[in-house]
Structure formats: C-alpha cells, structure tokens
Motif scaffolding. Structure first.
Motif, PDB file in Angstrom:
ATOM      1  N   ALA A  68     -29.905 -16.443  54.726  1.00 21.68           N
ATOM      2  CA  ALA A  68     -31.265 -15.962  54.991  1.00 21.68           C
ATOM      3  C   ALA A  68     -31.902 -15.498  53.683  1.00 21.68           C
ATOM      4  CB  ALA A  68     -31.226 -14.821  55.995  1.00 21.68           C
ATOM      5  N   THR A  69     -33.179 -15.824  53.514  1.00 24.28           N
ATOM      6  CA  THR A  69     -33.844 -15.498  52.248  1.00 24.28           C
ATOM      7  C   THR A  69     -35.262 -15.004  52.506  1.00 24.28           C
ATOM      8  OG1 THR A  69     -34.273 -16.312  50.004  1.00 24.28           O
ATOM      9  CG2 THR A  69     -34.671 -17.860  51.805  1.00 24.28           C
ATOM     10  N   VAL A  70     -36.056 -14.901  51.448  1.00 22.85           N
ATOM     11  CA  VAL A  70     -37.406 -14.366  51.559  1.00 22.85           C
ATOM     12  C   VAL A  70     -38.311 -15.293  52.365  1.00 22.85           C
ATOM     13  CG1 VAL A  70     -37.342 -12.970  49.461  1.00 22.85           C
ATOM     14  CG2 VAL A  70     -37.912 -15.403  49.300  1.00 22.85           C
ATOM     15  N   ARG A  71     -39.390 -14.714  52.889  1.00 23.48           N
ATOM     16  CA  ARG A  71     -40.332 -15.518  53.666  1.00 23.48           C
ATOM     17  C   ARG A  71     -41.044 -16.535  52.771  1.00 23.48           C
ATOM     18  NH1 ARG A  71     -45.608 -16.039  55.345  1.00 23.48           N
ATOM     19  NH2 ARG A  71     -45.750 -16.843  57.483  1.00 23.48           N
ATOM     20  N   GLN A  72     -41.328 -17.673  53.353  1.00 23.69           N
ATOM     21  CA  GLN A  72     -42.006 -18.781  52.679  1.00 23.69           C
ATOM     22  C   GLN A  72     -41.299 -19.146  51.371  1.00 23.69           C
ATOM     23  OE1 GLN A  72     -44.690 -19.902  54.713  1.00 23.69           O
ATOM     24  NE2 GLN A  72     -44.150 -21.755  53.566  1.00 23.69           N
ATOM     25  N   PRO A  73     -40.037 -19.620  51.458  1.00 23.51           N
ATOM     26  CA  PRO A  73     -39.246 -19.926  50.260  1.00 23.51           C
ATOM     27  C   PRO A  73     -39.612 -21.288  49.669  1.00 23.51           C
ATOM     28  CG  PRO A  73     -37.938 -20.362  52.222  1.00 23.51           C
ATOM     29  CD  PRO A  73     -39.262 -19.820  52.694  1.00 23.51           C
ATOM     30  N   ASP A  74     -40.745 -21.333  48.975  1.00 21.88           N
ATOM     31  CA  ASP A  74     -41.291 -22.602  48.506  1.00 21.88           C
ATOM     32  C   ASP A  74     -40.745 -23.057  47.153  1.00 21.88           C
ATOM     33  OD1 ASP A  74     -42.762 -22.521  50.789  1.00 21.88           O
ATOM     34  OD2 ASP A  74     -44.732 -22.432  49.830  1.00 21.88           O
ATOM     35  N   SER A  75     -39.979 -22.211  46.464  1.00 23.73           N
ATOM     36  CA  SER A  75     -39.433 -22.619  45.165  1.00 23.73           C
ATOM     37  C   SER A  75     -37.994 -22.148  45.043  1.00 23.73           C
ATOM     38  CB  SER A  75     -40.291 -22.072  44.022  1.00 23.73           C
ATOM     39  OG  SER A  75     -40.454 -20.680  44.124  1.00 23.73           O
ATOM     40  N   LEU A  76     -37.254 -22.863  44.179  1.00 23.08           N
ATOM     41  CA  LEU A  76     -35.807 -22.675  44.110  1.00 23.08           C
ATOM     42  C   LEU A  76     -35.302 -23.187  42.777  1.00 23.08           C
ATOM     43  CD1 LEU A  76     -32.958 -22.341  45.587  1.00 23.08           C
ATOM     44  CD2 LEU A  76     -33.284 -24.708  46.327  1.00 23.08           C
ATOM     45  N   VAL A  77     -34.305 -22.479  42.215  1.00 24.11           N
ATOM     46  CA  VAL A  77     -33.675 -22.944  40.989  1.00 24.11           C
ATOM     47  C   VAL A  77     -32.281 -22.332  40.912  1.00 24.11           C
ATOM     48  CG1 VAL A  77     -34.333 -21.098  39.361  1.00 24.11           C
ATOM     49  CG2 VAL A  77     -34.284 -23.484  38.591  1.00 24.11           C
ATOM     50  N   VAL A  78     -31.400 -22.963  40.134  1.00 16.57           N
ATOM     51  CA  VAL A  78     -30.053 -22.442  39.902  1.00 16.57           C
ATOM     52  C   VAL A  78     -29.841 -22.340  38.394  1.00 16.57           C
ATOM     53  CG1 VAL A  78     -27.581 -22.755  40.301  1.00 16.57           C
ATOM     54  CG2 VAL A  78     -29.228 -23.558  42.015  1.00 16.57           C
ATOM     55  N   THR A  79     -29.410 -21.159  37.930  1.00 15.90           N
ATOM     56  CA  THR A  79     -29.210 -20.964  36.504  1.00 15.90           C
ATOM     57  C   THR A  79     -27.908 -21.620  36.048  1.00 15.90           C
ATOM     58  OG1 THR A  79     -27.973 -18.896  36.720  1.00 15.90           O
ATOM     59  CG2 THR A  79     -30.381 -18.738  36.679  1.00 15.90           C
ATOM     60  N   ALA A  80     -27.741 -21.702  34.726  1.00 18.67           N
ATOM     61  CA  ALA A  80     -26.553 -22.340  34.163  1.00 18.67           C
ATOM     62  C   ALA A  80     -25.269 -21.643  34.595  1.00 18.67           C
ATOM     63  CB  ALA A  80     -26.654 -22.374  32.640  1.00 18.67           C
ATOM     64  N   SER A  81     -25.315 -20.326  34.802  1.00 20.12           N
ATOM     65  CA  SER A  81     -24.116 -19.593  35.190  1.00 20.12           C
ATOM     66  C   SER A  81     -23.968 -19.458  36.706  1.00 20.12           C
ATOM     67  CB  SER A  81     -24.108 -18.202  34.552  1.00 20.12           C
ATOM     68  OG  SER A  81     -25.218 -17.443  34.996  1.00 20.12           O
ATOM     69  N   GLY A  82     -24.906 -20.029  37.480  1.00 21.21           N
ATOM     70  CA  GLY A  82     -24.720 -20.110  38.924  1.00 21.21           C
ATOM     71  C   GLY A  82     -25.498 -19.143  39.782  1.00 21.21           C
ATOM     72  N   THR A  83     -26.487 -18.444  39.228  1.00 23.73           N
ATOM     73  CA  THR A  83     -27.336 -17.593  40.073  1.00 23.73           C
ATOM     74  C   THR A  83     -28.369 -18.456  40.784  1.00 23.73           C
ATOM     75  OG1 THR A  83     -27.066 -15.694  38.594  1.00 23.73           O
ATOM     76  CG2 THR A  83     -28.922 -15.638  40.120  1.00 23.73           C
ATOM     77  N   VAL A  84     -28.443 -18.324  42.091  1.00 23.14           N
ATOM     78  CA  VAL A  84     -29.440 -19.037  42.893  1.00 23.14           C
ATOM     79  C   VAL A  84     -30.660 -18.129  43.020  1.00 23.14           C
ATOM     80  CG1 VAL A  84     -29.929 -20.111  45.118  1.00 23.14           C
ATOM     81  CG2 VAL A  84     -27.613 -20.235  44.149  1.00 23.14           C
ATOM     82  N   VAL A  85     -31.825 -18.660  42.654  1.00 21.23           N
ATOM     83  CA  VAL A  85     -33.064 -17.887  42.691  1.00 21.23           C
ATOM     84  C   VAL A  85     -34.051 -18.590  43.617  1.00 21.23           C
ATOM     85  CG1 VAL A  85     -34.907 -16.813  41.352  1.00 21.23           C
ATOM     86  CG2 VAL A  85     -32.654 -17.192  40.294  1.00 21.23           C
ATOM     87  N   VAL A  86     -34.532 -17.870  44.609  1.00 22.97           N
ATOM     88  CA  VAL A  86     -35.512 -18.396  45.568  1.00 22.97           C
ATOM     89  C   VAL A  86     -36.802 -17.621  45.389  1.00 22.97           C
ATOM     90  CG1 VAL A  86     -36.042 -18.814  47.997  1.00 22.97           C
ATOM     91  CG2 VAL A  86     -33.669 -18.972  47.195  1.00 22.97           C
ATOM     92  N   GLY A  87     -37.925 -18.342  45.352  1.00 21.36           N
ATOM     93  CA  GLY A  87     -39.224 -17.708  45.180  1.00 21.36           C
ATOM     94  C   GLY A  87     -40.079 -17.803  46.429  1.00 21.36           C
ATOM     95  N   SER A  88     -40.774 -16.718  46.750  1.00 22.88           N
ATOM     96  CA  SER A  88     -41.664 -16.681  47.907  1.00 22.88           C
ATOM     97  C   SER A  88     -43.094 -16.958  47.484  1.00 22.88           C
ATOM     98  CB  SER A  88     -41.591 -15.305  48.576  1.00 22.88           C
ATOM     99  OG  SER A  88     -42.658 -15.138  49.490  1.00 22.88           O
ATOM    100  N   SER A  89     -43.770 -17.854  48.188  1.00 27.70           N
ATOM    101  CA  SER A  89     -45.191 -18.100  47.924  1.00 27.70           C
ATOM    102  C   SER A  89     -46.069 -17.196  48.779  1.00 27.70           C
ATOM    103  CB  SER A  89     -45.541 -19.566  48.194  1.00 27.70           C
ATOM    104  OG  SER A  89     -45.419 -19.852  49.576  1.00 27.70           O
ATOM    105  N   ASP A  90     -45.436 -16.238  49.463  1.00 31.36           N
ATOM    106  CA  ASP A  90     -46.162 -15.325  50.339  1.00 31.36           C
ATOM    107  C   ASP A  90     -46.179 -13.903  49.787  1.00 31.36           C
ATOM    108  OD1 ASP A  90     -47.611 -14.971  52.808  1.00 31.36           O
ATOM    109  OD2 ASP A  90     -45.873 -13.897  53.586  1.00 31.36           O
ATOM    110  N   GLY A  91     -45.780 -13.748  48.501  1.00 31.68           N
ATOM    111  CA  GLY A  91     -45.806 -12.434  47.893  1.00 31.68           C
ATOM    112  C   GLY A  91     -44.570 -11.590  48.124  1.00 31.68           C
TER     113      GLY A  91
END
Length: 343
Positions: free
Chosen positions: A305-328
């Motif tokens: 489960a993640t933030v509302r409206q998870p419209d963006s996503l990336v994984v860093t070189a060391s393995g951190t998954v980052v999800v971005g919300s377009s809803d603030g």
C-alpha cells in the motif's frame, strides 16, 4: 388450450421468426460494437480511492504534486507542479535529504533520465538538460518538444508535435528526422543503444533506427499504454492502463515477449536491478507491486500500500523504491524485502 390456426399463420410465423432473428442479431451486433468500441489509446491515470494507508518506509512532503521521478544513482529528482521545479535530493535508505531546486519553464513536459546521467525536460521551445548536481542548461529555439532522450553516442533526440523523432547534435542542431508516428510521448534509449518511441494516443510502440527516414517496426501496445521504462540491457516494460496488464518488450527490433495481468489501472513502471524485478504502481488500488519476470509469466513478489494517486515511481541504485503522489500526498520511500519464490 385450443389453438387457432389461420392460413396466413405460416407466413406470419416466418416473418415473426425472421423479425426475432434480426432483433437477436441486432442485439448481438450491438453488444459486439459495445465491446469492440472500447476506446483504445489516450491512456490517463485512473482516479485513485480517496483513502490510502502507506505501508512501511517513510512518507515525506514535497512542495507540490509529483509528476515524474528520475533516479541518478542514489540521487532522486522529483518533478513537481505549482510552480514547476525539479526537487533534487540524496536518498539514504528511506531518508530524503534535499540538496537543491531547479526552476523549470511553465510549460515543462515530463522529465526523463538520459543514459549519460542527466535529466531531460522538454518544453515549448526546446529541452532543459539538468545534471544530478543541479546544473541546468537550456537548449532553446527548437520549437515545441514533446519528449527527449540522449543516445549512447551523445546525440539529442526530440519528439515533435506532429509525430516526428528528430535527431540532433548535442547542441540541438537538427541532423535528421523520422516520420511515421501519431505522437511522440516518450523516447527510450536502452543500455545497448537501441531506441524506442512511444505514442500514447494510439498506444503504439516503435523501433527507431536513426539512419532511416521512418519509424518502425511498430506494434500496438495493449489497449492503452500509460508509461514506459527501460529494464535490463535491451528491454523495455510498459503499463497497459486500459487493459490492466504489464507488457515486456525486447527493443532490437521491438518485439513483445510477455503480457500478463496486474492490479487495476497500472501506471508508473520501473526496473529494479537490485532485486531483479519490475515495480508497477496501481492508481486503481493505491498500491505498488513487484513482478519477477524470470519464468516468462510474471510472478508477483510483493504488493505494498502506498500514497494516493501514485503516478510516478523510481528505484535508486541501492534499492530504495520511491513512489510519488500527483495528489499532493508526497513521496513514499521504502526498502522492501521480497520473499524468496517457492521452488
């Protein structure tokens, strides 16, 4: 019960049978038209459920709605709207350590990663090229640009509103132009140098040979592809937002290798070389899933489960998954441990 039979009953019955048959055909045809008339292409993120409860990791605020995320090593660049900027931070585990902010033109398009470690942001008259340290260079005078990428030999590729892919030198001077697409919404350069272009309106993905005059081969990408990302040496993955599937392509030439169902309304996708999986966000469920592609069918290894409206996503070189919300709702940083698949 007495049945009254008239001379014209056979004809009447025949006509009635024909009418019923035609009505049945009309109904079936209507249903078929309803089915085949499902709009394809023009994918957009589906509206997410109002309630979200991010699981694990850390949720950090950012000044605006996140429209794109790019990772350069363990530096993450978050493109936010209102006003449009790039928020550059170092990621340490699940810590977001802000470093600098880069202002963008008001009409900035979607930021993407260049194979040379830069971040490319198209806009109405060119491309902004930004380093991970925050140094920005604006290449203007190109006319409207819909997408941008850098080739392995340093050339700049731009998308034009009419669907052309334009090959330029590093300073933006046009060298060559390839036609054949309706739109150029993403240009991808894989690590092996192969180039792929994506047209969202008609959900088409195409190989791009920079020495040719036109794009091709071209493939229809599901019912309505949303986002595309590189995975491995010569592979790209795409979310079929309308069809609720994940698409896996080899890129030289473009060829579909896998297609399998995922959670509702998939949107952002990102390869994860540290875990050898592909992550996909679902705006329909406010979750992010990890899929193992190793056995050829796509096995789900995690759903978080993640933030509302998870419209963006990336994984860093060391393995951190980052999800971005377009809803603030900010950024969700996590370092999930995936279960070992059963043998």
């Amino acid at each position: 019960m007495t049945l009254r039979v008239h001379r014209r009953s056979a004809v009447t019955a025949a006509l009635l049978s024909l009418a019923v048959g035609l009505a049945g055909c009309a109904s079936t045809t209507s249903q078929l038209e309803d089915y085949t008339g499902i709009e394809q292409g023009n994918a957009r993120p589906a509206a997410s459920p109002q309630v979200s409860d991010p699981e694990g990791g850390e949720v950090v605020p950012v000044p605006g709605s996140v429209s794109s995320l790019v990772a350069v090593g363990d530096t993450v660049v978050a493109q936010v709207d209102g006003p449009p900027t790039l928020e550059i931070a170092r990621v340490d585990g699940t810590r977001w350590i802000p470093e600098t902010t880069v202002e963008l033109p008001a009409d900035a398009g979607t930021a993407t990663a260049g194979v040379d470690g830069t971040v490319l942001v198209p806009f109405g008259d060119g491309v902004v090229v930004v380093t991970a340290a925050g140094d920005a260079r604006e290449i203007s005078g190109l006319g409207p640009v819909t997408a941008a990428a850098v080739t392995t030999d340093g050339r700049l590729l731009t998308g034009a509103p009419g669907g052309d892919v334009v090959v330029r030198d590093a300073d933006g001077t046009e060298q060559h132009r390839l036609a054949g697409l309706t739109s150029v919404d993403r240009i991808s350069v894989a690590r092996d140098g192969s180039v792929t272009a994506f047209s969202r309106p008609d959900t088409v993905i195409a190989s791009i040979d920079l020495d040719e005059d036109g794009a091709g081969p071209l493939l229809r990408a599901g019912k309505g592809a949303g986002r595309l990302d590189e995975y491995g040496e010569g592979t790209v993955v795409a979310s079929d937002t309308v069809g609720d599937t994940l698409l896996v392509y080899s890129t030289s030439p473009i060829r579909l290798h896998q297609q399998f169902p995922v959670a509702a309304a998939p949107w952002a996708v990102a390869g994860d070389p540290t875990r050898d999986v592909v992550w996909v966000t679902s705006t329909g469920t406010n979750t992010v899933q990890a899929y193992d592609l190793g056995d050829g069918t796509g096995v789900r290894r995690a759903e978080i489960a993640t933030v509302r409206q998870p419209d963006s996503l990336v994984v860093t070189a060391s393995g951190t998954v980052v999800v971005g919300s377009s809803d603030g709702a900010g950024l969700h940083l996590m370092r999930p441990s995936l279960p070992v698949p059963s043998s």
